[in-house]
Motif scaffolding. Structure first.
Motif, PDB file in Angstrom:
ATOM      1  N   GLU A   1     -33.643  35.340  13.613  1.00  0.00           N
ATOM      2  CA  GLU A   1     -34.743  36.056  14.257  1.00  0.00           C
ATOM      3  C   GLU A   1     -34.166  37.252  15.003  1.00  0.00           C
ATOM      4  O   GLU A   1     -33.180  37.130  15.723  1.00  0.00           O
ATOM      5  N   PHE A   2     -34.797  38.379  14.820  1.00  0.00           N
ATOM      6  CA  PHE A   2     -34.252  39.580  15.432  1.00  0.00           C
ATOM      7  C   PHE A   2     -34.616  39.617  16.906  1.00  0.00           C
ATOM      8  O   PHE A   2     -35.770  39.445  17.286  1.00  0.00           O
ATOM      9  N   SER A   3     -33.613  39.836  17.731  1.00  0.00           N
ATOM     10  CA  SER A   3     -33.854  39.890  19.168  1.00  0.00           C
ATOM     11  C   SER A   3     -33.053  41.050  19.757  1.00  0.00           C
ATOM     12  O   SER A   3     -32.134  41.554  19.118  1.00  0.00           O
ATOM     13  N   PRO A   4     -33.396  41.484  20.962  1.00  0.00           N
ATOM     14  CA  PRO A   4     -32.774  42.688  21.519  1.00  0.00           C
ATOM     15  C   PRO A   4     -31.248  42.627  21.571  1.00  0.00           C
ATOM     16  O   PRO A   4     -30.587  43.633  21.388  1.00  0.00           O
ATOM     17  N   ASP A   5     -30.700  41.434  21.820  1.00  0.00           N
ATOM     18  CA  ASP A   5     -29.245  41.382  21.959  1.00  0.00           C
ATOM     19  C   ASP A   5     -28.519  41.618  20.640  1.00  0.00           C
ATOM     20  O   ASP A   5     -27.304  41.795  20.622  1.00  0.00           O
ATOM     21  N   LEU A   6     -29.254  41.606  19.543  1.00  0.00           N
ATOM     22  CA  LEU A   6     -28.613  41.853  18.253  1.00  0.00           C
ATOM     23  C   LEU A   6     -28.619  43.328  17.888  1.00  0.00           C
ATOM     24  O   LEU A   6     -28.000  43.740  16.909  1.00  0.00           O
ATOM     25  N   THR A   7     -29.347  44.115  18.675  1.00  0.00           N
ATOM     26  CA  THR A   7     -29.528  45.513  18.320  1.00  0.00           C
ATOM     27  C   THR A   7     -28.188  46.239  18.178  1.00  0.00           C
ATOM     28  O   THR A   7     -27.974  46.946  17.199  1.00  0.00           O
ATOM     29  N   GLY A   8     -27.317  46.022  19.161  1.00  0.00           N
ATOM     30  CA  GLY A   8     -26.036  46.732  19.146  1.00  0.00           C
ATOM     31  C   GLY A   8     -25.248  46.461  17.875  1.00  0.00           C
ATOM     32  O   GLY A   8     -24.776  47.380  17.210  1.00  0.00           O
ATOM     33  N   GLY A   9     -25.142  45.182  17.532  1.00  0.00           N
ATOM     34  CA  GLY A   9     -24.400  44.800  16.341  1.00  0.00           C
ATOM     35  C   GLY A   9     -25.030  45.381  15.089  1.00  0.00           C
ATOM     36  O   GLY A   9     -24.341  45.862  14.187  1.00  0.00           O
ATOM     37  N   LEU A  10     -26.360  45.361  15.060  1.00  0.00           N
ATOM     38  CA  LEU A  10     -27.050  45.870  13.879  1.00  0.00           C
ATOM     39  C   LEU A  10     -26.840  47.380  13.744  1.00  0.00           C
ATOM     40  O   LEU A  10     -26.587  47.882  12.644  1.00  0.00           O
ATOM     41  N   ILE A  11     -26.924  48.085  14.864  1.00  0.00           N
ATOM     42  CA  ILE A  11     -26.687  49.532  14.817  1.00  0.00           C
ATOM     43  C   ILE A  11     -25.309  49.808  14.242  1.00  0.00           C
ATOM     44  O   ILE A  11     -25.150  50.622  13.331  1.00  0.00           O
TER      45      ILE A  11
ATOM     46  N   GLU B   1     -29.982  50.511   1.236  1.00  0.00           N
ATOM     47  CA  GLU B   1     -31.319  50.834   0.744  1.00  0.00           C
ATOM     48  C   GLU B   1     -32.362  49.865   1.261  1.00  0.00           C
ATOM     49  O   GLU B   1     -33.520  50.187   1.376  1.00  0.00           O
ATOM     50  N   PHE B   2     -31.918  48.652   1.486  1.00  0.00           N
ATOM     51  CA  PHE B   2     -32.891  47.610   1.772  1.00  0.00           C
ATOM     52  C   PHE B   2     -32.460  46.802   2.986  1.00  0.00           C
ATOM     53  O   PHE B   2     -31.365  46.249   3.023  1.00  0.00           O
ATOM     54  N   LEU B   3     -33.310  46.786   3.978  1.00  0.00           N
ATOM     55  CA  LEU B   3     -33.051  45.986   5.170  1.00  0.00           C
ATOM     56  C   LEU B   3     -34.118  44.909   5.254  1.00  0.00           C
ATOM     57  O   LEU B   3     -35.311  45.206   5.157  1.00  0.00           O
ATOM     58  N   ASP B   4     -33.686  43.686   5.407  1.00  0.00           N
ATOM     59  CA  ASP B   4     -34.623  42.571   5.377  1.00  0.00           C
ATOM     60  C   ASP B   4     -34.487  41.740   6.650  1.00  0.00           C
ATOM     61  O   ASP B   4     -33.442  41.154   6.896  1.00  0.00           O
ATOM     62  N   PHE B   5     -35.526  41.730   7.438  1.00  0.00           N
ATOM     63  CA  PHE B   5     -35.564  40.842   8.598  1.00  0.00           C
ATOM     64  C   PHE B   5     -36.179  39.537   8.117  1.00  0.00           C
ATOM     65  O   PHE B   5     -37.358  39.288   8.278  1.00  0.00           O
ATOM     66  N   ALA B   6     -35.363  38.706   7.512  1.00  0.00           N
ATOM     67  CA  ALA B   6     -35.874  37.549   6.785  1.00  0.00           C
ATOM     68  C   ALA B   6     -36.469  36.479   7.690  1.00  0.00           C
ATOM     69  O   ALA B   6     -37.221  35.623   7.232  1.00  0.00           O
ATOM     70  N   GLN B   7     -36.117  36.497   8.963  1.00  0.00           N
ATOM     71  CA  GLN B   7     -36.678  35.508   9.884  1.00  0.00           C
ATOM     72  C   GLN B   7     -37.620  36.159  10.891  1.00  0.00           C
ATOM     73  O   GLN B   7     -37.990  35.529  11.883  1.00  0.00           O
ATOM     74  N   GLY B   8     -37.930  37.399  10.651  1.00  0.00           N
ATOM     75  CA  GLY B   8     -38.851  38.074  11.548  1.00  0.00           C
ATOM     76  C   GLY B   8     -38.243  38.368  12.905  1.00  0.00           C
ATOM     77  O   GLY B   8     -37.026  38.408  13.066  1.00  0.00           O
ATOM     78  N   PHE B   9     -39.120  38.544  13.861  1.00  0.00           N
ATOM     79  CA  PHE B   9     -38.677  38.848  15.222  1.00  0.00           C
ATOM     80  C   PHE B   9     -38.593  37.563  16.032  1.00  0.00           C
ATOM     81  O   PHE B   9     -39.323  36.612  15.783  1.00  0.00           O
ATOM     82  N   ASP B  10     -37.742  37.585  16.998  1.00  0.00           N
ATOM     83  CA  ASP B  10     -37.684  36.514  17.969  1.00  0.00           C
ATOM     84  C   ASP B  10     -39.042  36.454  18.662  1.00  0.00           C
ATOM     85  O   ASP B  10     -39.623  37.489  19.010  1.00  0.00           O
ATOM     86  N   SER B  11     -39.563  35.233  18.841  1.00  0.00           N
ATOM     87  CA  SER B  11     -40.914  35.128  19.394  1.00  0.00           C
ATOM     88  C   SER B  11     -40.988  35.680  20.814  1.00  0.00           C
ATOM     89  O   SER B  11     -42.037  36.087  21.285  1.00  0.00           O
ATOM     90  N   ASP B  12     -39.869  35.722  21.488  1.00  0.00           N
ATOM     91  CA  ASP B  12     -39.877  36.264  22.851  1.00  0.00           C
ATOM     92  C   ASP B  12     -39.452  37.726  22.893  1.00  0.00           C
ATOM     93  O   ASP B  12     -39.127  38.261  23.945  1.00  0.00           O
ATOM     94  N   TYR B  13     -39.427  38.321  21.720  1.00  0.00           N
ATOM     95  CA  TYR B  13     -38.936  39.692  21.660  1.00  0.00           C
ATOM     96  C   TYR B  13     -39.836  40.626  22.452  1.00  0.00           C
ATOM     97  O   TYR B  13     -41.045  40.598  22.370  1.00  0.00           O
ATOM     98  N   PHE B  14     -39.223  41.462  23.243  1.00  0.00           N
ATOM     99  CA  PHE B  14     -39.988  42.511  23.902  1.00  0.00           C
ATOM    100  C   PHE B  14     -39.316  43.818  23.505  1.00  0.00           C
ATOM    101  O   PHE B  14     -38.112  43.881  23.313  1.00  0.00           O
ATOM    102  N   HIS B  15     -40.097  44.848  23.359  1.00  0.00           N
ATOM    103  CA  HIS B  15     -39.451  46.081  22.921  1.00  0.00           C
ATOM    104  C   HIS B  15     -38.871  46.803  24.124  1.00  0.00           C
ATOM    105  O   HIS B  15     -39.415  46.814  25.213  1.00  0.00           O
TER     106      HIS B  15
END
Lengths: 161, 667
Positions: B259-269, B279-293
């Motif tokens: 699940e994508f969450s803010p603390d993963l942003t750095g690593g992903l960048i 070409e293709f980025l897949d957030f296969a588990q969606g966002f973390d349910s507690d994700y805030f932008h």
């Protein structure tokens, strides 16, 4: 004799199985881990160190090897390597095995390695019949047993008669 | 002579007579085991195993060798011969088993295996276990395919040793590890898929990061990879790591198996910046349910366009939350070459039509303003996910429609049958587009046109596809016909006017709502001219079949004589399903296959001549079968060489009329 060794710590006497004595410098003798341990454990009172498994001819070879390696500085590795390969060249099997035994007994790793390597090179890539001949190995398998051993290890025998 | 000094050697003295060897004696066999083992250590594994045949003395000496090096290549030369003699035994793997099983209690210093054929993972594990039990220091495996999972007890013991993976032919690597052991991945040049699941365990990020980098550097040639949360976390601060993150020059697909969450942003960048061809980025588990932008998310997306090939994005478990919307907004604004965005809805969104429409409304202006272009769904990407409780096609289809102006937000959860057919249609369209693409490419090659032209061409294709699902109102009339023509169905033949009965039947289908999703029709209006192309006509086929499924009982009351005439005529097409349906009809009436097939004009090209595909005494004839067969005749969608006599046409029309009438009665 004993006093001379004590006074001159640089020399010690080794006695071969056939009674011949060899006077060697201590730093040469230290190539042998066995002798090193003996000297370390205060056995220096012995004026002559007998080496009952080693005949004079073999001991002479061993000490020649030790002297070369003891005297050469570590920077001359290339020179030592060429000495090592020359050292065993044209040596007959009997002498080679005596050398292996002596090196094993006296714990001279470098010499043991080159001698074992030389024997291994003789075995390498040869059919077992030939190896048996070279080393006079007596085949004590029955023909059935031999076939079974071959079958079990078939993978290793691919391409060999 | 001092006795004390002599004591250590006294036992050897007894042997002193034997110390020198003369000619003709078995010198070598009298050496001690240790010396012989030392000699064997200078031999190859094969050579040392071969000494077993010299004599009994030698039989098991080799089982103590500390370096085992077995190479399938040296064996394969005789491979075929051996297989002929004994297909099940003497395989390389069997031999490895034997060597490791027989190994004595001494340590195995080094185990090197070069394995050419895929090895069962349980077996591989057993080899590795054996090596570890013998305190292996260096394990060297060359394999075509590899899974490393060190959370299993097997690897827990291996932590003290270095594991070197050298695999030039490795295609798939699954690497799940706490990285406590040292893994060296090298020479992995042909890797296609990698799944990297690294776990912190109890190590600090500072300790684990260099190891993660080491693993990633080893697989940097990968084309498609899946990464876990901890993998991303450990590469958040690459500046601190010596050497930094490697570049992934070939990576096109990246899947986040977390699940994508803010603390993963750095690593992903960091990872995205090192993947220039992504070409293709897949957030296969969606966002973390507690994700805030937060600002970090924005930061990331502003950097995404540096991936100039970033064309596809997929987000699972989409709920339309503010954080997700914010993310998508940024994505759509910044990813300028994005061609397709796939959103897999959670039931919470897909079952709430109001909310869904709201989301659609929010997304539309962004996508339009950024000249974002939607492609129709590519089933290659989505079909494997159909089993999950997501509705990929459904949403995609609707989105394609919704974003082009017409908003379809009806709830169609139960309408899976129709969707299945629509999917088929889409697949057909996709294939056609591929053909077209090929042609375009050829054309381009001939013209030697520049990139600008190429992208223009691409845009045309996208447009025509998009038009396919678009409403008339949006795409202008002229453009529409161009779009349809571009589809290049079979041949651009003229379609004959439908019979009066068929028009009635199609109208009936329309009234019953079977064209609800058919956006080639003007909204809420029925126009029979819309069926004068293959797309429209194919749609009728599926709608008719669906109608047949919904009104099974009607088949019982249809005129048997007309139906029998249709059945006896033969098959309406050479399609497998059509043939089977026609055969079903014949089976129902007890018509022998050979009596029909022998007269059939399609016989030379038919794969099922005289074959009876329906067994048993099935006296229930489904309307699906009837509808399929008669619509093909009614639409005159039959091979050109098949001449349908007028009496057949009359029977078909009568049946259609009956169907419409009966349907009205039943309803």
């Amino acid at each position: 004799m004993a006093s001379s060794i004590e006074n001159n710590n640089e020399k010690l006497t080794l006695k071969s199985s056939d009674g011949e004595e060899f006077l060697v410098e201590k730093h040469v003798a230290l190539q042998s881990t066995l002798l090193q341990n003996m000297l370390d454990s205060d056995c220096s009172s012995a004026d002559v160190i007998p080496l009952p498994k080693i005949d004079a001819r073999t001991l002479a070879l061993v000490l020649g090897y030790c002297k070369k390696h003891a005297d050469a500085s570590s920077s001359k590795q290339g020179e030592l390597n060429s000495f090592d390969s020359e050292f065993l060249k044209d040596m007959d099997m009997g002498a080679l095995f005596n050398l292996v035994l002596a090196a094993n007994f006296m714990e001279i790793k470098g010499l043991l390695d080159i001698a074992a390597q030389k024997i291994a090179d003789t075995i390498k890539d040869k059919p077992h019949q030939e190896v048996r001949e070279i080393f006079h190995v007596e085949n004590d398998y029955t023909p059935e047993e031999e076939a079974a051993v071959r079958e079990e290890n078939r993978w290793a025998f691919e391409g060999f008669p | 002579m001092d006795d004390v000094v002599l004591l250590p050697f006294s036992k050897h003295q007894k042997l002193s007579k034997d110390v020198t060897y003369g000619e003709g004696m078995d010198v070598i066999s009298s050496l001690s085991d240790n010396v012989l083992r030392h000699i064997l250590s200078f031999l190859s594994t094969e050579d040392s195993i071969r000494t077993s045949i010299l004599s009994r003395r030698w039989q098991y000496l080799w089982t103590s060798i500390s370096d085992i090096n077995l190479d399938d290549i040296s064996w394969s030369k005789e491979n075929d011969k051996i297989k002929d003699q004994c297909p099940m035994c003497h395989r390389f793997s069997d031999f490895v088993d034997r060597v490791l099983l027989l190994h004595d209690a001494s340590d195995i210093r080094k185990l090197h295996l070069n394995i050419l054929d895929p090895v069962n993972s349980a077996r591989l594990s057993s080899w590795i276990s054996a090596a570890i039990r013998h305190n292996v220091q260096e394990l060297n495996l060359e394999l075509p395919r590899l899974t490393i999972e060190d959370d299993r007890s097997l690897w827990a013991d291996a932590l003290s040793c270095a594991v070197k993976v050298h695999a030039p032919n490795l295609i798939y690597l699954k690497f799940a590890s706490t990285l406590k052991g040292h893994f060296h991945l090298c020479g992995i040049s042909s890797l296609v898929n990698a799944s990297i699941n690294l776990l912190y365990g109890d190590m600090s990020p500072q300790d684990v990061s260099p190891r993660v980098i080491g693993v990633l550097a080893g697989i940097c040639n990968v084309k498609s990879s899946t990464v876990s949360a901890d993998t991303l976390l450990s590469i958040s601060d690459v500046e601190d790591i010596v050497g930094g993150l490697p570049t992934f020059p070939n990576m096109t697909d990246l899947k986040l198996n977390t699940e994508f969450s803010p603390d993963l942003t750095g690593g992903l960048i960091n990872l995205l910046e090192k993947s220039p061809k992504l070409e293709f980025l897949d957030f296969a588990q969606g966002f973390d349910s507690d994700y805030f932008h937060d600002y970090e998310g924005g930061l990331m997306l502003e950097r995404v366009p540096s991936c100039c090939c970033f064309k596809r994005f997929s987000l699972s478990c989409f709920e339309g939350k503010p954080a997700e919307m914010h993310f998508l907004r940024l994505l759509l604004k910044n990813a300028t070459v994005l061609l397709r965005m796939t959103l897999y809805c959670e039931p919470i969104l897909s079952e709430d039509s109001e909310k869904e429409e709201e989301v659609n409304n929010q997304l539309r202006p962004i996508s339009l303003s950024s000249q974002f272009q939607h492609e129709s769904s590519n089933l290659h990407d989505t079909h494997d996910r159909n089993s999950k409780p997501k509705k990929p096609l459904h949403l995609l289809f609707k989105e394609a429609v919704g974003l082009s102006g017409k908003i379809e937000v009806e709830n169609e959860v139960e309408d899976s049958e129709l969707k299945k057919k629509l999917r088929k249609l889409e697949e057909e369209v996709r294939k056609l587009t591929e053909n077209r693409n090929e042609r375009e490419t050829l054309k381009k090659l001939v013209k030697k046109s520049n990139n600008g032209d190429g992208s223009k061409e691409l845009r045309t294709i996208t447009k025509s596809l998009h038009l396919l699902f678009a409403n008339n109102d949006v795409g202008g009339g002229g453009e529409k016909s161009e779009g349809m023509a571009n589809l290049g169905m079979e041949d651009p033949r003229l379609y004959k006017e439908l019979s009066r009965e068929m028009v009635e039947f199609v109208t009936h289908l329309f009234e019953k709502g079977y064209f609800r999703d058919a956006n080639f029709l003007p909204r809420n209006k029925f126009d029979v001219t819309c069926f004068e192309n293959s797309y429209g006509r194919d749609f009728v086929k599926y709608a008719a079949e669906k109608f047949g499924k919904d009104n099974r009982e009607i088949a019982k009351w249809l005129s048997a004589s007309d139906l029998k005439r249709v059945a006896a005529f033969g098959c309406p097409s050479l399609g497998r399903k059509n043939i089977f349906f026609a055969k079903r009809l014949r089976h129902f009436f007890g018509i022998q296959e050979d009596t029909v097939c022998s007269k059939c004009i399609l016989k030379p090209s038919c794969k099922y001549v005289n074959q009876s595909v329906w067994r048993g005494d099935n006296k229930n004839l489904g309307l699906v079968v009837v509808m399929r067969v008669i619509t093909l005749y009614a639409l005159e969608s039959v091979p050109p060489q098949l001449v349908v006599p007028d009496e057949m046409k009359d029977s078909v029309n009568r049946l259609l009329k009956e169907v419409v009438n009966l349907s009205a009665t039943v309803a």
